[in-house]
Every structure is written in C-alpha cells, then in structure tokens.
Write an enzyme that holds these catalytic residues in place. Sequence first.
Site, PDB file in Angstrom:
ATOM      1  N   GLU A 147       8.698   8.584   0.471  1.00 27.07           N
ATOM      2  CA  GLU A 147       7.384   8.974  -0.031  1.00 27.07           C
ATOM      3  C   GLU A 147       6.847  10.158   0.764  1.00 27.07           C
ATOM      4  OE1 GLU A 147       5.323   5.440  -2.124  1.00 27.07           O
ATOM      5  OE2 GLU A 147       4.875   5.305   0.004  1.00 27.07           O
TER       6      GLU A 147
ATOM      7  N   SER B  50       2.706   9.843  -6.503  1.00 29.67           N
ATOM      8  CA  SER B  50       2.233  10.347  -7.793  1.00 29.67           C
ATOM      9  C   SER B  50       3.219  10.156  -8.940  1.00 29.67           C
ATOM     10  CB  SER B  50       1.806  11.818  -7.670  1.00 29.67           C
ATOM     11  OG  SER B  50       0.702  11.925  -6.792  1.00 29.67           O
TER      12      SER B  50
ATOM     13  N   HIS C 163       4.394   1.762   5.512  1.00 32.25           N
ATOM     14  CA  HIS C 163       3.787   2.703   4.563  1.00 32.25           C
ATOM     15  C   HIS C 163       3.044   3.793   5.348  1.00 32.25           C
ATOM     16  CE1 HIS C 163       1.175   4.372   1.481  1.00 32.25           C
ATOM     17  NE2 HIS C 163       2.055   3.907   0.610  1.00 32.25           N
TER      18      HIS C 163
ATOM     19  N   GLY D  29      -0.928   9.918  -3.939  1.00 33.25           N
ATOM     20  CA  GLY D  29      -2.307   9.897  -4.423  1.00 33.25           C
ATOM     21  C   GLY D  29      -2.894  11.272  -4.704  1.00 33.25           C
TER      22      GLY D  29
ATOM     23  N   GLY E  84       1.776   3.732  -6.685  1.00 29.50           N
ATOM     24  CA  GLY E  84       0.443   3.346  -6.244  1.00 29.50           C
ATOM     25  C   GLY E  84      -0.542   3.354  -7.399  1.00 29.50           C
ATOM     26  N   GLY E  85      -1.251   4.451  -7.561  1.00 29.60           N
ATOM     27  CA  GLY E  85      -2.325   4.563  -8.552  1.00 29.60           C
ATOM     28  C   GLY E  85      -1.934   4.083  -9.948  1.00 29.60           C
TER      29      GLY E  85
ATOM     30  N   GLU F  61       0.270   5.093   4.985  1.00 31.94           N
ATOM     31  CA  GLU F  61      -1.144   4.793   5.268  1.00 31.94           C
ATOM     32  C   GLU F  61      -1.274   3.888   6.485  1.00 31.94           C
ATOM     33  OE1 GLU F  61      -2.096   3.504   1.322  1.00 31.94           O
ATOM     34  OE2 GLU F  61      -1.856   5.558   0.618  1.00 31.94           O
TER      35      GLU F  61
ATOM     36  N   ASN G 217       2.467  -0.821  -5.722  1.00 33.18           N
ATOM     37  CA  ASN G 217       1.729  -1.001  -4.479  1.00 33.18           C
ATOM     38  C   ASN G 217       0.239  -0.872  -4.807  1.00 33.18           C
ATOM     39  OD1 ASN G 217       0.610  -0.881  -1.940  1.00 33.18           O
ATOM     40  ND2 ASN G 217       1.510   1.093  -1.375  1.00 33.18           N
ATOM     41  N   TRP G 218      -0.419  -2.005  -4.910  1.00 32.95           N
ATOM     42  CA  TRP G 218      -1.831  -1.986  -5.317  1.00 32.95           C
ATOM     43  C   TRP G 218      -2.742  -1.499  -4.194  1.00 32.95           C
ATOM     44  CZ3 TRP G 218      -2.729  -7.338  -8.180  1.00 32.95           C
ATOM     45  CH2 TRP G 218      -1.835  -7.431  -9.258  1.00 32.95           C
ATOM     46  N   LYS G 219      -2.220  -1.416  -2.991  1.00 29.46           N
ATOM     47  CA  LYS G 219      -3.031  -1.034  -1.833  1.00 29.46           C
ATOM     48  C   LYS G 219      -4.267  -1.943  -1.749  1.00 29.46           C
ATOM     49  CE  LYS G 219      -1.004   3.492  -2.198  1.00 29.46           C
ATOM     50  NZ  LYS G 219      -1.088   4.924  -1.979  1.00 29.46           N
TER      51      LYS G 219
HETATM   52  P1  PGA Z   1       0.631   6.961  -5.526  1.00 30.10           P
HETATM   53  O1  PGA Z   1       0.979   6.093  -4.228  1.00 30.10           O
HETATM   54  O2  PGA Z   1       1.589   6.535  -6.624  1.00 30.10           O
HETATM   55  O3  PGA Z   1      -0.780   6.649  -5.846  1.00 30.10           O
HETATM   56  O4  PGA Z   1       0.850   8.408  -5.166  1.00 30.10           O
HETATM   57  C1  PGA Z   1       2.303   5.780  -3.897  1.00 30.10           C
HETATM   58  C2  PGA Z   1       2.350   4.968  -2.632  1.00 30.10           C
HETATM   59  O5  PGA Z   1       1.594   5.252  -1.691  1.00 30.10           O
HETATM   60  O6  PGA Z   1       3.132   4.003  -2.523  1.00 30.10           O
END
Ligand code: PGA
Length: 257
Positions: free
Chosen positions: A166, A213, A94, A172, A234-235, A96, A9-11
């Site tokens: 999640e 994470s 998600h 993050g 994500g990251g 966010e 997930n590149w956001k």
């Molecule tokens: P993260 O994000 O790996 O940076 O913690 C995961 C996500 O929000 O899908």
Amino acid sequence: MRTPIVAGNWKMNKTAAEGTALVRAMMADLMAIPEVQTVFCPPFLAVPDVARLIQGSTLAIGAQDLYWEESGAFTGEVSPVMVTEFCQYVIIGHSERREYFGEKDQEVNKKVIAALAQGLTPIVCVGETLALRDEGRTETWVRDQVVAALQNVSAEETAGLVIAYEPIWAIGTGRAATPEDAEQVCGEVVRATIADLYDQATAEAIRIQYGGSVNPGNAEEIMIQPNIDGGLVGGASLQAESFAAIVRSTASAKGLI
Ligand code: PGA
C-alpha cells in the site's frame, strides 16, 4: 494457482449495527463469488456481530490489529487468543498504525509471530511515502519492511500469509498507483524479496494484495496484473455495491468468472 483475496478494511468506521447492516446488504452477492476469498475487517466492537452473521459461509473476518501478548495488564489491547475467537485474518502494520501510533518494524514482526502462533493469517502492510518514492527509494524501503516483518518466520508460515503493498500516497487520496507501478512493486520487490529470503516455491505461494484507492473503476486493471492477488480496500469497502463490484472485478480479472 493462488486464491485471490480481497479484504475490506473498514478502519474506524461503522458501529456494530451499521456493520451488520452493511454486510447483510452484500452477503448474497459475495457468497455468489466463492472464487475470491472475501474478508471483512470491522472495528473490534463490530467483529462479533459480523462474525455471527457470516458464520458457516465462504466469507471471513479479519481484525485490524492485535497485541503480541496472550493476556495481562495491557489496558486497551486485544490479544491474538481473543482475536482467534472470531477472526481468521488480522491486518498488521497498516501505515496508519505506523504513522499515528508509532508502530515500528520490530513491533510489526512481533505481531506477525504472535498471530501465526494462534493460527491467524496476517495481512502484513508495507508501502512507501511520496517523499521516498520521489527520492527513488521505494524498492529498498519496501524490501526492508518485508524483511523486518518476517524475521524468524519460517518459509511454510510465510507461504500462507498475505502481504499488502500500500503506497501511502495512494491511501484515501483517490490517486491509486498505476497498474504497472503496483505490479512492479508487488512482483519485482515484494515477491522477489520472498524468493531471496526463502525460495521460489514460497514466493509463488504467498498472496500479495495492492491497496490504495482501489475502486470499482480501477479494480479490474489492477487485479489483472499477474503478481497482484487481490486488494486491501478502505473507502470503497464501506459501501455494499462498490465492495461487491471490486470482488466481482477481481474474479473476472483472474478469469474465474
Ligand atoms: P483506501 O484505503 O482504499 O481508502 O485508499 C486502503 C487502506 O488503507 O487499506
């Protein structure tokens, strides 16, 4: 046996040019691990270029969101029909989107239904805040989110979709859930809820990811858990080496390589 699935997930990161460069840097490594379904979820504007780049490969593309209407006066939105032109998957609900854009369970459900109607595979996100966890409300919260997201979704459709657990406090933050805690929620809450809502076969078929994470250092111990079928990353999906390492660890944890 469920095919493991790891989605990046590149956001809101990577232009189209940066995104294609990133995918080019890891494509060969990822295509060497077809045992794991790998999905890139770039921002919308990078989707077409990345899709063209991986066309005909074992790799797949996911959108990060969609709107439930097919077309019309909805400025700024992207419809499921448009998403299917390039994507096989779509992240829905998600945390966010729920936190910053006010997305509610009912909207998540509408998006799931609209995505399924177009033949997309939803990756439905659920997870609790730290406050909820501290109050001991994780199980009821996650269960309620799963139930709400799957209103009017058939057993057959549910069997084919992906749920990403999640915990919000792990996203993050560099602080992943322990493998045991992640397994407990994925198995005893998410999969058990599917068994209650539908039947055992549906619960056995659905793929459940852990997200929050995930990195090359913790992927193996997380992915080795029996009820965790992959990750939403994500990251660590923004760098070729770390994302490829996570996919490789997933294949190895599942005894596939
Ligand atoms: P993260 O994000 O790996 O940076 O913690 C995961 C996500 O929000 O899908």
